[in-house]
Design a protein around this motif. Sequence first.
Motif, mmCIF file in Angstrom:
data_model
loop_
_atom_site.group_PDB
_atom_site.id
_atom_site.type_symbol
_atom_site.label_atom_id
_atom_site.label_comp_id
_atom_site.label_asym_id
_atom_site.label_seq_id
_atom_site.Cartn_x
_atom_site.Cartn_y
_atom_site.Cartn_z
ATOM 1 N N MET A 84 0.836 -1.202 0.000
ATOM 2 C CA MET A 84 0.000 0.000 0.000
ATOM 3 C C MET A 84 0.866 1.245 0.000
ATOM 4 N N GLN A 85 0.407 2.275 -0.725
ATOM 5 C CA GLN A 85 1.123 3.545 -0.717
ATOM 6 C C GLN A 85 0.950 4.233 0.638
ATOM 7 N N PRO A 86 1.945 5.028 1.056
ATOM 8 C CA PRO A 86 1.763 5.825 2.270
ATOM 9 C C PRO A 86 0.600 6.794 2.098
ATOM 10 N N ARG A 87 0.018 7.187 3.208
ATOM 11 C CA ARG A 87 -1.065 8.163 3.171
ATOM 12 C C ARG A 87 -0.574 9.489 2.586
ATOM 13 N N LEU A 88 -1.508 10.227 2.002
ATOM 14 C CA LEU A 88 -1.189 11.502 1.361
ATOM 15 C C LEU A 88 -1.641 12.662 2.243
ATOM 16 N N ALA A 89 -0.796 13.679 2.329
ATOM 17 C CA ALA A 89 -1.156 14.940 2.981
ATOM 18 C C ALA A 89 -1.017 16.069 1.970
ATOM 19 N N VAL A 90 -1.994 16.950 1.928
ATOM 20 C CA VAL A 90 -1.952 18.144 1.096
ATOM 21 C C VAL A 90 -1.793 19.347 2.020
ATOM 22 N N ILE A 91 -0.765 20.155 1.760
ATOM 23 C CA ILE A 91 -0.453 21.292 2.624
ATOM 24 C C ILE A 91 -0.356 22.545 1.767
ATOM 25 N N THR A 92 -1.238 23.506 1.984
ATOM 26 C CA THR A 92 -1.131 24.754 1.244
ATOM 27 C C THR A 92 -0.071 25.636 1.914
ATOM 28 N N GLY A 93 0.664 26.366 1.078
ATOM 29 C CA GLY A 93 1.776 27.143 1.621
ATOM 30 C C GLY A 93 2.837 26.253 2.238
ATOM 31 N N GLY A 94 3.016 25.085 1.672
ATOM 32 C CA GLY A 94 3.859 24.070 2.299
ATOM 33 C C GLY A 94 5.314 24.092 1.894
ATOM 34 N N THR A 95 5.782 25.188 1.282
ATOM 35 C CA THR A 95 7.172 25.220 0.811
ATOM 36 C C THR A 95 8.040 26.226 1.557
ATOM 37 N N LYS A 96 7.465 26.939 2.549
ATOM 38 C CA LYS A 96 8.292 27.873 3.319
ATOM 39 C C LYS A 96 7.663 28.115 4.687
ATOM 40 N N GLY A 97 8.478 28.648 5.593
ATOM 41 C CA GLY A 97 7.992 29.011 6.921
ATOM 42 C C GLY A 97 7.408 27.841 7.679
ATOM 43 N N ILE A 98 6.316 28.114 8.368
ATOM 44 C CA ILE A 98 5.654 27.064 9.144
ATOM 45 C C ILE A 98 5.180 25.938 8.230
ATOM 46 N N GLY A 99 4.715 26.283 7.039
ATOM 47 C CA GLY A 99 4.245 25.262 6.108
ATOM 48 C C GLY A 99 5.323 24.269 5.726
ATOM 49 N N LEU A 100 6.556 24.757 5.570
ATOM 50 C CA LEU A 100 7.664 23.854 5.256
ATOM 51 C C LEU A 100 7.938 22.917 6.423
ATOM 52 N N SER A 101 7.821 23.420 7.644
ATOM 53 C CA SER A 101 8.007 22.539 8.804
ATOM 54 C C SER A 101 6.924 21.469 8.845
ATOM 55 N N PHE A 102 5.712 21.812 8.405
ATOM 56 C CA PHE A 102 4.644 20.806 8.313
ATOM 57 C C PHE A 102 5.002 19.737 7.278
ATOM 58 N N SER A 103 5.450 20.175 6.105
ATOM 59 C CA SER A 103 5.826 19.219 5.057
ATOM 60 C C SER A 103 6.936 18.301 5.542
ATOM 61 N N ARG A 104 7.938 18.895 6.143
ATOM 62 C CA ARG A 104 9.079 18.131 6.635
ATOM 63 C C ARG A 104 8.641 17.093 7.667
ATOM 64 N N ARG A 105 7.768 17.496 8.586
ATOM 65 C CA ARG A 105 7.350 16.588 9.655
ATOM 66 C C ARG A 105 6.497 15.435 9.131
ATOM 67 N N LEU A 106 5.511 15.737 8.289
ATOM 68 C CA LEU A 106 4.643 14.669 7.826
ATOM 69 C C LEU A 106 5.386 13.690 6.918
ATOM 70 N N LEU A 107 6.357 14.184 6.163
ATOM 71 C CA LEU A 107 7.233 13.270 5.426
ATOM 72 C C LEU A 107 7.976 12.347 6.376
ATOM 73 N N SER A 108 8.459 12.899 7.486
ATOM 74 C CA SER A 108 9.276 12.126 8.422
ATOM 75 C C SER A 108 8.487 11.032 9.120
ATOM 76 N N VAL A 109 7.149 11.204 9.217
ATOM 77 C CA VAL A 109 6.333 10.167 9.865
ATOM 78 C C VAL A 109 5.621 9.299 8.837
ATOM 79 N N GLY A 110 6.035 9.392 7.566
ATOM 80 C CA GLY A 110 5.593 8.416 6.588
ATOM 81 C C GLY A 110 4.547 8.844 5.589
ATOM 82 N N TYR A 111 4.156 10.097 5.594
ATOM 83 C CA TYR A 111 3.200 10.573 4.600
ATOM 84 C C TYR A 111 3.884 10.910 3.284
ATOM 85 N N ARG A 112 3.141 10.787 2.190
ATOM 86 C CA ARG A 112 3.471 11.517 0.965
ATOM 87 C C ARG A 112 2.902 12.913 1.109
#
Length: 247
Positions: free
Chosen positions: A1-29
């Motif tokens: 099975m593929q990892p679960r997907l997360a969609v994050i708006t504004g996910g490439t800088k600031g707080i949004g980038l920290s969200f992207s980084r964290r959810l990747l680290s716990v196994g999300y796409r």
Amino acid sequence: MQPRLAVITGGTKGIGLSFSRRLLSVGYRVVALYRSDQESAARAVKELGDDGFTALQSDISDSAEAFRTIELLLSEHGTPHVLVNNAGRNIDRPFLEMSPADWNQVIEANLSAPFYLTRVLAPAMLAAGGGSVVNVAATTGIRPRLNGANYCASKAGLLHLTKCLALELAPTIRVNSLIPGMIDTEEMNTRFRTDEPEFRDRLLAEIPQGYIGSPESMADALEFLVSDKASYITGQKMIVDGGQFMW
């Protein structure tokens, strides 16, 4: 099975980038949506790689473009388990100098865009068995400030939209809001002049914990809210502020 997907708006800088980084680290796409900052998007891709991380440009404050983007996202990446409505816009003016364009651009980015994305994604998430929506609000949605009628109104509306969606999408989709206090980002440093000791000390005196929060502290809260450990939490606002406001 593929990892679960997360969609994050504004996910490439600031707080949004920290969200992207964290959810990747716990196994999300992660699909991170961004409006116009190509440099930040390129840096995010360079840091996070393209194995599980996608940066997708879209002006989601435009309803037609938001709907096209989500249709593309669903067809190419599948249904998300997590949606983080993080992107926002700020155009400060005294009220008597605020133009209709100043008002509309902020309302569209901060309130309409979360409506558009959640409205299109929720049916697919419900059909897939549910998930979690997190709306990133602001303390000024609770306590107003000068020269920010558009921003304050948009974030107050987002807090109430969160509750309405929590009622209507329960029990399958949980919807919560996450509210940052003083978080160490470039925007906050510019706005509050925290590089200058006088202004930094004045700010720290208002925070019982005695320090400015990091983007990672916001990511900690997000990780909890989207996890099974928060399965009985919906329609709530989580304020990450070191005790500054205590609402």
